[in-house]
Design an enzyme around this catalytic site. Structure first.
Site, PDB file in Angstrom:
ATOM      1  N   ASN A   6      25.963  21.228  82.022  1.00  0.00           N
ATOM      2  CA  ASN A   6      26.220  22.280  81.052  1.00  0.00           C
ATOM      3  C   ASN A   6      24.941  22.519  80.243  1.00  0.00           C
ATOM      4  O   ASN A   6      24.638  21.760  79.315  1.00  0.00           O
ATOM      5  CB  ASN A   6      27.378  21.826  80.144  1.00  0.00           C
ATOM      6  CG  ASN A   6      27.690  22.834  79.061  1.00  0.00           C
ATOM      7  OD1 ASN A   6      27.136  23.924  79.025  1.00  0.00           O
ATOM      8  ND2 ASN A   6      28.584  22.448  78.153  1.00  0.00           N
ATOM      9  N   LYS A   8      24.374  24.765  78.192  1.00  0.00           N
ATOM     10  CA  LYS A   8      24.698  25.390  76.896  1.00  0.00           C
ATOM     11  C   LYS A   8      23.756  26.575  76.659  1.00  0.00           C
ATOM     12  O   LYS A   8      23.296  27.188  77.610  1.00  0.00           O
ATOM     13  CB  LYS A   8      24.654  24.349  75.770  1.00  0.00           C
ATOM     14  CG  LYS A   8      25.530  23.133  76.100  1.00  0.00           C
ATOM     15  CD  LYS A   8      25.853  22.273  74.922  1.00  0.00           C
ATOM     16  CE  LYS A   8      26.750  21.118  75.367  1.00  0.00           C
ATOM     17  NZ  LYS A   8      27.158  20.229  74.308  1.00  0.00           N
ATOM     18  N   HIS A  85      35.648  24.648  76.330  1.00  0.00           N
ATOM     19  CA  HIS A  85      34.738  23.654  75.753  1.00  0.00           C
ATOM     20  C   HIS A  85      34.981  23.588  74.245  1.00  0.00           C
ATOM     21  O   HIS A  85      35.241  24.608  73.602  1.00  0.00           O
ATOM     22  CB  HIS A  85      33.282  24.032  76.049  1.00  0.00           C
ATOM     23  CG  HIS A  85      32.325  22.922  75.720  1.00  0.00           C
ATOM     24  ND1 HIS A  85      31.935  22.655  74.426  1.00  0.00           N
ATOM     25  CD2 HIS A  85      31.732  21.994  76.506  1.00  0.00           C
ATOM     26  CE1 HIS A  85      31.123  21.602  74.445  1.00  0.00           C
ATOM     27  NE2 HIS A  85      30.979  21.187  75.689  1.00  0.00           N
ATOM     28  N   GLU A  87      33.075  23.386  71.818  1.00  0.00           N
ATOM     29  CA  GLU A  87      32.210  24.249  70.994  1.00  0.00           C
ATOM     30  C   GLU A  87      32.771  25.664  70.939  1.00  0.00           C
ATOM     31  O   GLU A  87      32.666  26.341  69.923  1.00  0.00           O
ATOM     32  CB  GLU A  87      30.769  24.230  71.553  1.00  0.00           C
ATOM     33  CG  GLU A  87      30.086  22.903  71.242  1.00  0.00           C
ATOM     34  CD  GLU A  87      28.988  22.495  72.223  1.00  0.00           C
ATOM     35  OE1 GLU A  87      28.561  23.330  73.046  1.00  0.00           O
ATOM     36  OE2 GLU A  87      28.573  21.320  72.161  1.00  0.00           O
ATOM     37  N   GLU A 157      36.443  15.259  77.325  1.00  0.00           N
ATOM     38  CA  GLU A 157      35.271  15.160  76.459  1.00  0.00           C
ATOM     39  C   GLU A 157      35.725  14.870  75.025  1.00  0.00           C
ATOM     40  O   GLU A 157      36.092  15.799  74.287  1.00  0.00           O
ATOM     41  CB  GLU A 157      34.492  16.480  76.465  1.00  0.00           C
ATOM     42  CG  GLU A 157      33.953  16.869  77.815  1.00  0.00           C
ATOM     43  CD  GLU A 157      32.731  17.787  77.696  1.00  0.00           C
ATOM     44  OE1 GLU A 157      31.679  17.400  78.214  1.00  0.00           O
ATOM     45  OE2 GLU A 157      32.839  18.851  77.071  1.00  0.00           O
ATOM     46  N   GLY A 163      27.172  14.940  72.249  1.00  0.00           N
ATOM     47  CA  GLY A 163      25.878  15.049  71.588  1.00  0.00           C
ATOM     48  C   GLY A 163      25.602  14.006  70.513  1.00  0.00           C
ATOM     49  O   GLY A 163      24.605  14.088  69.800  1.00  0.00           O
ATOM     50  N   SER A 194      27.905  12.526  75.788  1.00  0.00           N
ATOM     51  CA  SER A 194      26.799  11.568  75.658  1.00  0.00           C
ATOM     52  C   SER A 194      26.609  10.660  76.870  1.00  0.00           C
ATOM     53  O   SER A 194      26.046   9.572  76.724  1.00  0.00           O
ATOM     54  CB  SER A 194      26.951  10.711  74.394  1.00  0.00           C
ATOM     55  OG  SER A 194      26.802  11.512  73.244  1.00  0.00           O
TER      56      SER A 194
END
Ligand code: PGA
Length: 232
Positions: A6, A8, A85, A87, A157, A163, A194
């Site tokens: 990904n 991003k 996702h 985010e 996730e 992250g 991560s």
């Protein structure tokens, strides 16, 4: 195994040209799926590497300014799409209903959804992990036929792990994977958050993992190569 990358919102034109040259040097028998920004999708055409998107419109082609439909994605060779996702759930306020529609649009266009699910730290600390995961899974798949559900790849996730450099224990991951597989017995399940070239030695002891969704590591090809080497 599946290794989904990904990127991003990263890599401008020059970076992407270099990235493509670098990624071509990866030799692996694992299935690599690169999910670049929309704008970089037409640049990526590498044999043995699958193409994924990071989002899909919940509508068809039409008067929806700024949206990119499943039909458009498919016409550029996109076979996978990250959906839901954290985010996007958080920053773009994507709702459970939006995610459900996006899954349908992906499947209608013969694009395999990579459905991201995961809990916040607060939810984990208050023992809501399974409640959250169940809601995200059931809502995204409730209108689907069994054979459609089977096509979906799930990416677990934990949001507190994305992250941050912090990963759950193997036991925590294994327990969640067992739960997901009870609900989605035919789906492949990936771990994301991560995962890197250091902790892969620990993560790879979890036999139930079908692959990984990598964010930060997707941009560091040398470290990604180490990750893949250690996975073998
Ligand atoms: P990370 O991101 O590997 O940088 O934690 C994973 C993701 O957001 O998919």
């Amino acid at each position: 195994m599946i290794i989904a990358l990904n990127n991003k919102s990263n890599l401008d034109k020059k970076d992407m040209d270099k990235y493509i040259e670098d990624i071509k040097t990866i030799k692996t028998s694992h299935q690599l799926i690169v999910c670049p920004s929309f704008i970089n999708i037409p640049l990526l055409n590498i044999s043995n590497i699958c193409l994924g998107a990071q989002n899909i419109s919940s509508t068809d082609n039409g008067a929806y300014t700024g949206e990119i439909s499943g039909e458009q994605l498919k016409s550029y060779g996109v076979d996978y799409c990250i959906i839901g996702h954290s985010e996007r759930r958080e920053y773009e306020k994507e709702s459970l209903e939006d995610i459900k529609q996006k899954i349908k649009k992906a499947l209608e266009n013969d694009i395999i959804p990579i459905l991201c699910i995961g809990e916040t730290l607060n939810q984990r600390e208050n023992n809501f992990v399974y409640k959250v995961l169940e809601e995200e899974l059931l809502s995204a798949t409730e209108d689907l036929k069994e054979e459609e559900k089977a096509k979906i790849i799930i990416a677990y996730e934990p949001i507190w792990s994305i992250g941050t450099g912090i990963i759950p224990t193997n036991k925590e991951i294994e327990d969640v994977f067992q739960f997901i597989k009870q609900n989605m017995p035919k789906s492949k399940v990936l771990y994301g958050g991560s995962a890197n070239e250091q902790n892969i030695e620990t993560l790879k002891r979890i036999p139930i993992i079908d692959g990984y969704l990598l964010g930060g590591l997707s941009l560091k090809i040398e470290k990604l190569k180490l990750f893949i080497e250690k996975l073998d």
